[in-house]
Scaffold this motif. Structure first.
Motif, PDB file in Angstrom:
ATOM      1  N   ILE A 147      80.455  30.775  31.831  1.00  0.00           N
ATOM      2  CA  ILE A 147      79.561  31.535  31.933  1.00  0.00           C
ATOM      3  C   ILE A 147      78.797  31.487  30.406  1.00  0.00           C
ATOM      4  O   ILE A 147      79.401  31.561  29.434  1.00  0.00           O
ATOM      5  CB  ILE A 147      79.862  32.955  32.037  1.00  0.00           C
ATOM      6  CG1 ILE A 147      80.341  33.287  33.665  1.00  0.00           C
ATOM      7  CG2 ILE A 147      78.380  33.962  31.819  1.00  0.00           C
ATOM      8  CD1 ILE A 147      79.154  33.139  34.471  1.00  0.00           C
ATOM      9  N   ASP A 148      77.598  31.165  30.389  1.00  0.00           N
ATOM     10  CA  ASP A 148      76.826  30.919  28.802  1.00  0.00           C
ATOM     11  C   ASP A 148      76.813  32.231  28.525  1.00  0.00           C
ATOM     12  O   ASP A 148      75.987  33.201  28.841  1.00  0.00           O
ATOM     13  CB  ASP A 148      75.333  30.048  29.341  1.00  0.00           C
ATOM     14  CG  ASP A 148      74.882  29.748  27.912  1.00  0.00           C
ATOM     15  OD1 ASP A 148      75.263  30.323  26.978  1.00  0.00           O
ATOM     16  OD2 ASP A 148      74.114  28.677  28.196  1.00  0.00           O
ATOM     17  N   SER A 149      77.256  32.537  27.255  1.00  0.00           N
ATOM     18  CA  SER A 149      77.431  33.538  26.537  1.00  0.00           C
ATOM     19  C   SER A 149      75.958  34.147  26.064  1.00  0.00           C
ATOM     20  O   SER A 149      75.581  35.182  25.707  1.00  0.00           O
ATOM     21  CB  SER A 149      78.183  33.505  25.204  1.00  0.00           C
ATOM     22  OG  SER A 149      77.749  32.424  24.283  1.00  0.00           O
ATOM     23  N   THR A 150      75.029  33.069  25.915  1.00  0.00           N
ATOM     24  CA  THR A 150      73.545  33.309  25.433  1.00  0.00           C
ATOM     25  C   THR A 150      72.761  33.846  26.493  1.00  0.00           C
ATOM     26  O   THR A 150      71.785  34.657  26.044  1.00  0.00           O
ATOM     27  CB  THR A 150      72.999  31.852  24.717  1.00  0.00           C
ATOM     28  OG1 THR A 150      72.871  31.115  25.813  1.00  0.00           O
ATOM     29  CG2 THR A 150      73.698  31.597  23.747  1.00  0.00           C
ATOM     30  N   THR A 151      73.163  33.631  27.882  1.00  0.00           N
ATOM     31  CA  THR A 151      72.249  34.205  28.861  1.00  0.00           C
ATOM     32  C   THR A 151      73.057  35.075  29.832  1.00  0.00           C
ATOM     33  O   THR A 151      72.286  35.472  30.803  1.00  0.00           O
ATOM     34  CB  THR A 151      71.968  32.677  29.772  1.00  0.00           C
ATOM     35  OG1 THR A 151      73.092  32.114  30.381  1.00  0.00           O
ATOM     36  CG2 THR A 151      70.919  31.685  28.853  1.00  0.00           C
ATOM     37  N   GLY A 152      74.196  34.975  29.859  1.00  0.00           N
ATOM     38  CA  GLY A 152      74.877  35.913  30.797  1.00  0.00           C
ATOM     39  C   GLY A 152      74.946  35.282  32.359  1.00  0.00           C
ATOM     40  O   GLY A 152      75.564  35.898  33.291  1.00  0.00           O
ATOM     41  N   ALA A 153      74.364  34.016  32.250  1.00  0.00           N
ATOM     42  CA  ALA A 153      74.626  33.396  33.568  1.00  0.00           C
ATOM     43  C   ALA A 153      75.288  32.106  33.596  1.00  0.00           C
ATOM     44  O   ALA A 153      75.691  31.757  32.286  1.00  0.00           O
ATOM     45  CB  ALA A 153      73.264  33.113  34.075  1.00  0.00           C
ATOM     46  N   ILE A 154      75.575  31.348  34.654  1.00  0.00           N
ATOM     47  CA  ILE A 154      76.667  30.325  34.682  1.00  0.00           C
ATOM     48  C   ILE A 154      75.633  29.096  33.679  1.00  0.00           C
ATOM     49  O   ILE A 154      74.392  28.989  33.969  1.00  0.00           O
ATOM     50  CB  ILE A 154      77.177  29.632  35.867  1.00  0.00           C
ATOM     51  CG1 ILE A 154      75.684  29.270  36.825  1.00  0.00           C
ATOM     52  CG2 ILE A 154      78.007  30.492  36.439  1.00  0.00           C
ATOM     53  CD1 ILE A 154      76.102  28.809  38.253  1.00  0.00           C
TER      54      ILE A 154
END
Length: 312
Positions: A147-154
């Motif tokens: 999960i990309d911490s900058t977007t909250g999505a995978i």
């Protein structure tokens, strides 16, 4: 007598609930009949037993393993003979779930993995148990993504891993040994039976053409970096011998260094020596410049040497 025999021969069973799985509400495929007398698709009852060991219909405790429990041959033959078109559709549907293709991957959402990286996994969630069974019926490959911490999505980039070893455990879990293979970019993704599936585009570095001066310079750079890395490994082993703190020894295999003829693969072997943050590994996956990745790896190696910490 002959007329009666003819009428028996012409009789065909009607498509009734007797030939339908009460779990997926479709024609039975690879039907399994439980000791309590209920029939289900093998894959359906196996999926329910990830959550418990009771019959979905009568709640009787089942002491069976659907993976090895025999298919009901008589029922299966009746279905194939009398409903050939629907059976063919069910077979195709099942094959499409085994991930034998190369451009659709099931995703294990956990961490960033790099090509050449090896790791062990303990699969215990029911959704991922199902996913692993389907993978093992296909090409033994899945994507690992964070999960990309900058977007909250995978994350948009991830790595395909191949399952080298799969050990089913008595409690239903799986112990896996996997190794990173190819990078990919996720074009789109969706949920399927509780886990994520993605349509992917394979990614490679933009390398100079074979035989050009630029390619020769890149191979020379990889060769020199390989010598530096192997010296670093020898020093790290010595640090272990004399008792200095060290870890990640599973990657310290100097005899497994990729050759300079494949600088992209070497660049990932090099950065796998390092204990990088997930965000740093994700950036390396996104990078398309082999020279830049090798330089990045060498700079970090040199910093660890200067700090006197040989193994991260």
């Amino acid at each position: 007598m002959s007329g009666s025999a003819k009428r028996v021969k012409q009789w065909k069973p009607q498509r009734t609930d007797d030939f339908e799985c009460t779990l997926c509400l479709k024609l039975l495929f690879e039907p399994v009949t439980t000791p309590c007398g209920h029939s289900f698709c093998r894959s359906c009852v196996l999926q329910t037993m990830d959550h418990g060991n009771k019959c979905p219909m009568c709640r009787m405790v089942l002491f069976i393993s659907p993976r090895t429990y025999p298919i009901s041959v008589t029922l299966n033959n009746i279905i194939q003979k009398n409903f050939p078109e629907e059976y063919a559709e069910r077979k195709l549907e099942h094959e499409n779930l085994t991930y034998g293709g190369t451009d659709t991957l099931p995703l294990f959402v956990m961490d960033v993995v790099l090509p050449c990286q090896k790791l062990s996994l303990n699969i215990f969630e029911p959704r991922y148990r199902l996913m692993v069974r389907r993978i093992m019926e296909g090409n033994h490959r899945m994507g690992m993504v964070i999960i990309d911490s900058t977007t909250g999505a995978i994350a948009d980039f991830a790595c395909e891993v191949e399952i080298l070893e799969c050990e089913p455990l008595p409690d239903g879990r799986f112990y896996l040994e996997v190794e990173g293979r190819r990078r990919f970019r996720i074009l789109r993704s969706w949920d399927q039976d509780g886990y994520r599936v993605a349509e992917v585009e394979w990614v490679q570095d933009l390398l100079p053409s074979e035989g050009t001066r630029e390619r020769e310079d890149l191979q020379k750079m990889a060769s020199e970096a390989s010598e530096h890395a192997q010296t670093w490994i020898r020093n790290a082993r010595e640090a272990v011998r004399i008792g200095r703190r060290a870890r990640r020894l599973d990657f310290l295999q100097a005899d497994a260094v990729p050759g300079a003829q494949d600088p992209e693969k070497f660049s990932f072997w090099l950065v796998n020596l390092l204990n990088l943050k997930p965000s740093e590994r994700l950036n390396l996956l996104r990078m398309r410049d082999t020279r830049e990745r090798i330089s990045c790896g060498l700079n970090i190696l040199r910093r660890t040497e200067e700090q006197g910490c040989l193994v991260q």
